[in-house]
Design a protein around this motif. Structure first.
Motif, PDB file in Angstrom:
ATOM      1  N   VAL A  73       0.849  -1.195   0.000  1.00 52.54           N
ATOM      2  CA  VAL A  73       0.000   0.000   0.000  1.00 52.54           C
ATOM      3  C   VAL A  73       0.882   1.243   0.000  1.00 52.54           C
ATOM      4  O   VAL A  73       1.819   1.356   0.794  1.00 52.54           O
ATOM      5  N   LYS A  74       0.567   2.152  -0.890  1.00 51.24           N
ATOM      6  CA  LYS A  74       1.204   3.469  -0.861  1.00 51.24           C
ATOM      7  C   LYS A  74       0.274   4.367  -0.056  1.00 51.24           C
ATOM      8  O   LYS A  74      -0.772   4.792  -0.532  1.00 51.24           O
ATOM      9  N   VAL A  75       0.662   4.638   1.185  1.00 50.16           N
ATOM     10  CA  VAL A  75      -0.234   5.350   2.095  1.00 50.16           C
ATOM     11  C   VAL A  75       0.153   6.820   2.195  1.00 50.16           C
ATOM     12  O   VAL A  75       1.324   7.164   2.283  1.00 50.16           O
ATOM     13  N   LYS A  76      -0.861   7.663   2.159  1.00 52.58           N
ATOM     14  CA  LYS A  76      -0.701   9.087   2.404  1.00 52.58           C
ATOM     15  C   LYS A  76      -1.491   9.441   3.659  1.00 52.58           C
ATOM     16  O   LYS A  76      -2.394   8.703   4.067  1.00 52.58           O
ATOM     17  N   PHE A  77      -1.153  10.575   4.257  1.00 53.09           N
ATOM     18  CA  PHE A  77      -1.815  10.984   5.494  1.00 53.09           C
ATOM     19  C   PHE A  77      -2.416  12.369   5.338  1.00 53.09           C
ATOM     20  O   PHE A  77      -1.794  13.276   4.788  1.00 53.09           O
ATOM     21  N   GLN A  78      -3.636  12.502   5.816  1.00 48.87           N
ATOM     22  CA  GLN A  78      -4.311  13.795   5.877  1.00 48.87           C
ATOM     23  C   GLN A  78      -4.483  14.134   7.354  1.00 48.87           C
ATOM     24  O   GLN A  78      -5.390  13.651   8.017  1.00 48.87           O
TER      25      GLN A  78
END
Length: 352
Positions: A73-78
């Motif tokens: 998974v390529k995870v991004k954070f908001q």
């Protein structure tokens, strides 16, 4: 007959070469990702206390590498930093979607989010209230752990704390000043809080009106504690009440307060509990207690499975090291309550 064979052979050779190019291109694409499957992309939404901003950025960076290598998974954070009361109200009042809520006061989760929005929570870190300043602050070379309230009261000295209605650091700061009344036997709360704001006390019970008003320019109040960092760094204010971890992270000077008022000593929980505050924003009454942070994954989290993986990483050894490197003591082990997910049970002690 022979003339017809050569064009046919040429077509066959071209077909083989073309197939080889396509195969080579596909293989090259797989090698670049390190897996036969393309990475999925997901974004985790986190509502969190402002005092968690620095360690969380580092934690998220490490988890992003872990997730890409181990979870595909390529995870991004908001991230949305705010006071912890406001972080919860974004869910309960504004009905905003989030995966994780992390608060500087764990009790806000059972008070505001259980049972409608989550059914478990984890206590994971501690802290203490200090008074931070810089070399530019008035009387910077005179203030200490015994005369701080006299320095703050001096003419021309400006100090700040965050809004009690939005932020635990705010309501803890005013409770610290009321505890100081008991410890020093002097009207410190009246001098520093009541004379400068519409926050008031009846005995040891403090009331923070829904709309905080300032009576003088001596006190500055902001929505969350980290909003005050820039003001003290620029010299707009001289001092502010803040968590020790934040003062350390921003390389600020600070004085520690006696254990009887700094909200750090678990053995003094009953002593702290003499003071309480009612918040105009929620109508709830909160007792002074040792500082403990809490975190939960919401029931309707858009990416609940990945959020639980992140929480497991957060509560594990790598998370512990990141928080302690950022001057925030980590509970050993973290303590979980409620319907604790199986995936994190190895990282916590389950209570209740």
């Amino acid at each position: 007959m022979r003339k017809a064979v050569f064009p046919l052979m040429g077509l066959l050779i071209l077909s083989v070469l073309a197939a080889g190019c396509i195969s080579s291109s596909s293989s090259s694409g797989s090698a670049s990702t390190g897996t036969s499957k393309p990475l999925t992309e997901e974004t985790l939404i986190i509502f969190h206390a402002g005092s968690l901003s620095v360690p969380l950025q580092q934690l998220e960076s490490e988890f992003a590498k872990y997730a890409e290598e181990n979870l595909g998974v390529k995870v991004k954070f908001q991230d949305e930093a705010s006071g912890s009361v406001m972080a919860c109200r974004k869910v309960t009042d504004l009905h905003k979607k989030a995966d994780i809520v992390a608060t500087a006061d764990y009790t806000l989760i059972p008070q505001m989010l259980v049972p409608n929005y989550t059914d478990f929570y984890v206590l994971f870190a501690t802290n203490q209230i200090v008074i931070a300043f810089t070399n530019k602050s008035k009387y910077a070379n005179e203030i200490n752990s015994t005369n701080w309230y006299e320095i703050l009261a001096k003419p021309g000295v400006r100090f700040g704390f965050s809004n009690p209605n939005d932020d635990p650091c705010g309501y803890r700061s005013v409770m610290v000043m009321k505890l100081a009344d008991l410890y020093y036997g002097k009207p410190i709360f009246e001098t520093l809080v009541e004379k400068n704001t519409n926050i008031y006390a009846n005995g040891t019970h403090i009331y923070a009106p829904k709309e905080i008003q300032l009576k003088t320019d001596k006190v500055v109040i902001r929505p969350k504690e980290t909003d005050l960092v820039g003001l003290v760094e620029s010299g707009a204010i001289d001092y502010f009440f803040i968590y020790k971890s934040v003062a350390e992270q921003h390389h600020l000077r600070y004085i520690t307060l006696p254990d009887q008022i700094n909200l750090a000593d678990f053995k003094l929980a009953d002593y702290y509990g003499q003071v309480e505050i009612t918040l105009g924003s929620t109508g709830k009454t909160i007792k002074a207690k040792p500082i403990v942070y809490g975190v939960t994954v919401l029931k309707n989290a858009p990416h609940r499975e990945l959020a639980l993986e992140f929480l497991k990483f957060w509560l594990g050894q790598q998370g512990r090291e990141i928080f302690e490197k950022n001057y925030q003591d980590f509970l050993n082990p973290p303590i979980a309550f409620g319907n604790v997910p199986e995936g994190i049970k190895d990282e916590v002690k389950v209570e209740g």
